[in-house]
Design an enzyme around this catalytic site. Structure first.
Site, PDB file in Angstrom:
ATOM      1  N   ASP A 190       0.860  -1.178   0.000  1.00 50.51           N
ATOM      2  CA  ASP A 190       0.000   0.000   0.000  1.00 50.51           C
ATOM      3  C   ASP A 190       0.905   1.239   0.000  1.00 50.51           C
ATOM      4  OD1 ASP A 190      -2.985   0.991   0.845  1.00 50.51           O
ATOM      5  OD2 ASP A 190      -1.431   2.258   1.723  1.00 50.51           O
ATOM      6  N   GLU A 233      -4.566   2.516  -4.329  1.00 43.45           N
ATOM      7  CA  GLU A 233      -3.109   2.558  -4.269  1.00 43.45           C
ATOM      8  C   GLU A 233      -2.531   1.267  -3.711  1.00 43.45           C
ATOM      9  OE1 GLU A 233      -4.437   4.502  -0.354  1.00 43.45           O
ATOM     10  OE2 GLU A 233      -5.216   4.055  -2.345  1.00 43.45           O
TER      11      GLU A 233
END
Length: 263
Positions: A190, A233
């Site tokens: 992440d 993301e």
């Protein structure tokens, strides 16, 4: 030359140039990139221009060839060149080219298959020519199908595998690991502070950050590893035959690589 005989496949790249993709020696072994052979540009140009299978049974029977011709200069005895002509996805407006999200190549000749040998070859019949040309056309269709498949499993922004393909592949790898008793690891990544990037610089910059992060991750993993954009993301990496301690090392390497790249 590909002596003592061999096969070369050329395909057009994104810039419209013919580039070698697959090179095999006579026995079928791959030839490394650092020893790429020379081939007859004379024959390749003729096959592309005439859009048909071109065969030279014996160079000795072609007195009209100039001494500087590549097929003579390279000492080739016989050669065959097949254009890979796409026949089922012609780019006609509203025609059969409009399929699978309007995906289609920019040209209907995708490349050539080239074979030569140092001695004379055998005569070819009309049926032989038809068979070889069909082989070239099938090769073109296979290239297009492979490109369509790759396009279908990729995330449109990053070019990595999309989440659905990732989940399907993960399920397959889990079953394979269980059956073979092999280790399997999964990394979830992440990007920190990504919302701040979007809020401060806009989504266009955020998209470029995702693309570049994806390239860094893909470039530092093995070809057999599946790298996917999981969502937003978040990225995921499937590591077949990789145990926990090694997966930790891979994860740390990826984390440091992404950090250093954006630093």
């Amino acid at each position: 030359n590909v002596a003592p005989g061999g096969t070369v496949s050329y395909a057009y790249d994104a810039a419209g140039n013919l580039s070698m993709r697959v090179v095999r020696a006579a026995g079928g072994a791959a030839i490394p990139d650092n020893s790429m052979p020379e081939v007859s540009s004379t024959l390749v140009k003729q096959a592309l221009t005439e859009r048909r299978c071109v065969y030279v049974q014996s160079v000795d029977q072609l007195p009209a060839l100039k001494a500087e011709s590549s097929i003579v200069r390279l000492g080739i005895g016989a050669a065959l060149c097949l254009p890979m002509v796409l026949t089922d996805l012609r780019a006609a407006a509203g025609g059969s080219g409009e399929r699978r999200r309007n995906w289609r190549p920019s040209r209907d000749i995708l490349g050539v298959i080239y074979i030569d040998r140092p001695d004379a070859g055998k005569p070819l019949s009309a049926e032989d020519y038809a068979l070889y040309q069909a082989m070239g056309n099938l090769a073109a269709a296979a290239l297009v199908n492979a490109a369509i498949y790759q396009d279908a499993i990729k995330d449109s922004l990053t070019g990595l595998a999309h989440r659905r393909h990732f989940e399907k592949t993960l399920g397959f790898e889990i079953e394979r690991a269980r059956a073979g008793g092999h280790p399997l690891s999964l990394l979830m990544l992440d990007l920190d502070f990504f919302k701040h990037v979007n809020d401060t610089h806009g989504h266009t910059v955020g998209d470029e950050v995702l693309r570049r992060a994806g390239r860094v991750i893909r470039g530092r993993t093995r070809p057999a590893d599946v790298v996917a954009r999981y969502g937003g993301e978040e990225f995921a990496v499937v590591l077949p035959e990789c145990g926990g301690p090694d997966a930790v090392k891979v994860g740390e390497n990826l984390r440091n690589s992404v950090r250093d790249f954006f630093a």
